[in-house]
Design a protein around this motif. Structure first.
Motif, mmCIF file in Angstrom:
data_model
loop_
_atom_site.group_PDB
_atom_site.id
_atom_site.type_symbol
_atom_site.label_atom_id
_atom_site.label_comp_id
_atom_site.label_asym_id
_atom_site.label_seq_id
_atom_site.Cartn_x
_atom_site.Cartn_y
_atom_site.Cartn_z
ATOM 1 N N LEU A 172 -22.423 -0.832 95.765
ATOM 2 C CA LEU A 172 -22.957 -1.952 95.173
ATOM 3 C C LEU A 172 -24.452 -2.076 95.617
ATOM 4 N N ASP A 173 -24.880 -1.679 96.619
ATOM 5 C CA ASP A 173 -26.416 -1.998 96.951
ATOM 6 C C ASP A 173 -27.175 -1.166 96.143
ATOM 7 N N ARG A 174 -26.868 -0.188 95.076
ATOM 8 C CA ARG A 174 -27.722 0.785 94.502
ATOM 9 C C ARG A 174 -27.228 0.601 92.981
ATOM 10 N N ALA A 175 -26.119 -0.164 92.708
ATOM 11 C CA ALA A 175 -25.620 -0.181 91.495
ATOM 12 C C ALA A 175 -26.643 -1.459 90.503
ATOM 13 N N ASP A 176 -26.624 -1.052 89.362
ATOM 14 C CA ASP A 176 -27.186 -2.010 88.463
ATOM 15 C C ASP A 176 -25.970 -3.048 87.343
ATOM 16 N N VAL A 177 -25.291 -2.139 87.099
ATOM 17 C CA VAL A 177 -24.091 -2.496 86.070
ATOM 18 C C VAL A 177 -22.874 -2.063 86.756
ATOM 19 N N CYS A 206 -34.206 3.844 87.085
ATOM 20 C CA CYS A 206 -32.953 4.563 86.564
ATOM 21 C C CYS A 206 -31.894 3.642 86.787
ATOM 22 N N PRO A 207 -31.342 3.134 85.728
ATOM 23 C CA PRO A 207 -29.971 2.046 85.957
ATOM 24 C C PRO A 207 -28.861 2.877 86.455
ATOM 25 N N VAL A 208 -28.090 2.512 87.285
ATOM 26 C CA VAL A 208 -27.097 3.006 87.866
ATOM 27 C C VAL A 208 -25.759 2.317 87.377
ATOM 28 N N VAL A 209 -24.868 2.842 86.531
ATOM 29 C CA VAL A 209 -23.475 2.315 86.180
ATOM 30 C C VAL A 209 -22.400 2.723 86.689
ATOM 31 N N VAL A 210 -21.850 1.632 87.430
ATOM 32 C CA VAL A 210 -20.554 2.203 88.128
ATOM 33 C C VAL A 210 -19.223 1.579 87.444
ATOM 34 N N ASP A 211 -18.174 2.706 87.292
ATOM 35 C CA ASP A 211 -16.914 2.466 86.577
ATOM 36 C C ASP A 211 -16.204 2.537 87.718
ATOM 37 N N VAL A 250 -30.012 7.389 82.990
ATOM 38 C CA VAL A 250 -28.759 6.330 83.174
ATOM 39 C C VAL A 250 -27.954 7.284 84.171
ATOM 40 N N VAL A 251 -27.794 6.862 85.404
ATOM 41 C CA VAL A 251 -26.772 7.618 86.451
ATOM 42 C C VAL A 251 -25.443 6.842 86.103
ATOM 43 N N TYR A 252 -24.272 7.640 85.789
ATOM 44 C CA TYR A 252 -23.080 7.096 85.961
ATOM 45 C C TYR A 252 -22.323 7.601 87.094
ATOM 46 N N ALA A 253 -21.798 6.432 87.950
ATOM 47 C CA ALA A 253 -20.974 6.929 89.024
ATOM 48 C C ALA A 253 -19.408 6.379 88.937
ATOM 49 N N SER A 254 -18.684 6.873 89.376
ATOM 50 C CA SER A 254 -17.036 6.511 89.339
ATOM 51 C C SER A 254 -16.431 6.302 90.652
ATOM 52 N N GLY A 255 -15.688 5.379 90.757
ATOM 53 C CA GLY A 255 -15.098 5.046 91.944
ATOM 54 C C GLY A 255 -14.256 6.149 92.444
ATOM 55 N N TYR A 256 -13.915 6.992 91.471
ATOM 56 C CA TYR A 256 -13.086 8.295 91.826
ATOM 57 C C TYR A 256 -13.773 9.024 93.070
ATOM 58 N N SER A 257 -15.396 8.935 92.964
ATOM 59 C CA SER A 257 -15.944 9.708 93.923
ATOM 60 C C SER A 257 -15.916 9.201 95.397
ATOM 61 N N LEU A 258 -15.592 7.720 95.446
ATOM 62 C CA LEU A 258 -15.383 7.244 96.768
ATOM 63 C C LEU A 258 -14.073 7.820 97.384
ATOM 64 N N ARG A 291 -29.158 16.248 93.644
ATOM 65 C CA ARG A 291 -30.406 16.393 93.526
ATOM 66 C C ARG A 291 -30.961 17.290 92.301
ATOM 67 N N ARG A 292 -30.178 18.298 92.033
ATOM 68 C CA ARG A 292 -30.776 19.109 91.038
ATOM 69 C C ARG A 292 -30.920 18.512 89.624
ATOM 70 N N THR A 293 -30.230 17.204 89.491
ATOM 71 C CA THR A 293 -30.442 16.418 87.989
ATOM 72 C C THR A 293 -31.836 15.873 87.860
ATOM 73 N N GLU A 294 -32.451 15.634 89.208
ATOM 74 C CA GLU A 294 -33.985 15.347 89.159
ATOM 75 C C GLU A 294 -34.255 14.009 88.169
ATOM 76 N N PRO A 295 -33.543 12.944 88.488
ATOM 77 C CA PRO A 295 -33.554 11.695 87.283
ATOM 78 C C PRO A 295 -34.979 11.235 87.363
ATOM 79 N N SER A 296 -35.338 10.704 86.416
ATOM 80 C CA SER A 296 -36.770 10.141 86.184
ATOM 81 C C SER A 296 -36.402 8.888 85.356
ATOM 82 N N ALA A 297 -37.585 7.986 85.272
ATOM 83 C CA ALA A 297 -37.496 6.664 84.615
ATOM 84 C C ALA A 297 -36.751 6.631 83.394
ATOM 85 N N GLY A 298 -35.875 5.843 83.244
ATOM 86 C CA GLY A 298 -35.334 5.619 81.897
ATOM 87 C C GLY A 298 -33.767 6.363 81.738
#
Length: 309
Positions: A177-182, A155-160, A127-135, A118-125
């Motif tokens: 997958l529910d919140r991912a965009d790419v 904020c587009p969410v890109v998942v690798d 990009v959030v990157y998420a990794s499968g390792y986090s799961l 939550r400290r990242t405070e994302p705003s419009a534009g």
């Protein structure tokens, strides 16, 4: 670009081949440097993005290596070092075919909280990157899946998914997958996920897997296909081929990270997905011509390869 994955240290060993169980092999060379999510962040930063690391980092020599590498690329940290443990490390075996095999440990990067994200405070534009390792890490999985639904729609969410996607809890994958965009993935990972989502699938080639995975996930899918470049597929749509320039591969370690980082950087710059994928594919091709995982090119190097001044 907000990176929610894991920054670790890589011990890279160059070997003729990965030994069989009980075997032994001598390395022809070795490197000890920051790796894991660092490679994605470095690639994004070198392509001009402001990069924020939301993950954990420890107190100790490995944490020092990670922080030094991120500071060198002006990557911002949103959380202090964990005083109770060091950053984890990974042993990467790179063989004569330029393929890589990993054995990893877990440190402070595997104990992230939703408060940290939550400290990242994302705003419009952004990009959030998420990794499968986090799961795979229990704390990181809970934190990511609690926080992601609060990320603004702009904020587009890109998942690798990473090589561990076959081991991740399928309910957690569906929540991601529910919140991912790419969904950006290599061939193996794409097929593993497709067969988990649709067990009866018989598709195997990338030109079949990419659109099938896009339909199964409802997301835009970027399938990295090595020297063939990348495929971009949308649900119910055609598959777009993004060829890679012809190069001599020396080391594929970090190529996918370079691709993902530049992809995120271009999306954060407001570019469309197709030009972002084409640029990322060129960046990845440059990266494999250099030994080491953190080999992402600078923006000017990619511009030159694309024939831009």
């Amino acid at each position: 670009m907000i990176h929610t994955g894991q920054a670790v240290v890589d011990l890279v060993l160059r070997v003729p081949s990965v030994p069989s169980a009980g075997g032994d092999v001598f390395a022809s060379g070795h490197e000890f440097l920051a790796g894991g999510g660092v490679n994605v962040m470095v690639a994004a930063a070198r392509d001009g993005a402001r990069v924020v690391y939301a993950g954990g980092h420890g107190t100790g020599p490995f944490g020092d290596v990670v922080r030094a590498a991120l500071a060198a690329e002006s990557v911002e940290l949103t959380t202090p070092a964990d005083p109770s443990t060091d950053t984890g490390f990974s042993v990467a075996l790179v063989d004569d075919r330029a393929e890589r095999t990993f054995v990893s440990t877990t440190g402070a990067e595997g104990a992230v909280t939703a408060t940290q994200l939550r400290r990242t405070e994302p705003s419009a534009g952004d990009v959030v990157y998420a990794s499968g390792y986090s799961l795979i890490h229990e704390a990181n999985r809970a934190a990511l899946l609690e926080w992601l639904p609060t990320v603004p729609a702009g904020c587009p969410v890109v998942v690798d998914p990473a090589p561990v996607i076959g081991e991740a809890d399928l309910d957690a994958v569906r929540a991601l997958l529910d919140r991912a965009d790419v969904w950006t993935t290599n061939e193996r990972e794409a097929l593993v996920l497709l067969r988990r989502l649709r067990p009866t699938t018989e598709r195997t080639g990338p030109a079949e897997v990419a659109p099938a995975l896009a339909d199964a996930t409802g997301l835009a899918v970027v399938l990295r296909a090595g020297p063939r470049g990348a495929l971009l597929a949308a649900p119910g749509g055609d598959v777009l081929s993004c060829p890679a320039p012809e190069v001599e591969a020396i080391d594929t370690n970090g190529a996918g990270d370079a691709h993902a980082g530049v992809l995120c950087a271009r999306l954060a710059a407001g570019e469309g997905l197709e030009p972002a994928v084409r640029r990322a594919t060129t960046a990845a091709a440059i990266a494999v011509t250099r030994p080491g995982p953190a080999t992402a090119p600078t923006a000017s190097e990619v511009d030159a390869a694309l024939g831009r001044s």
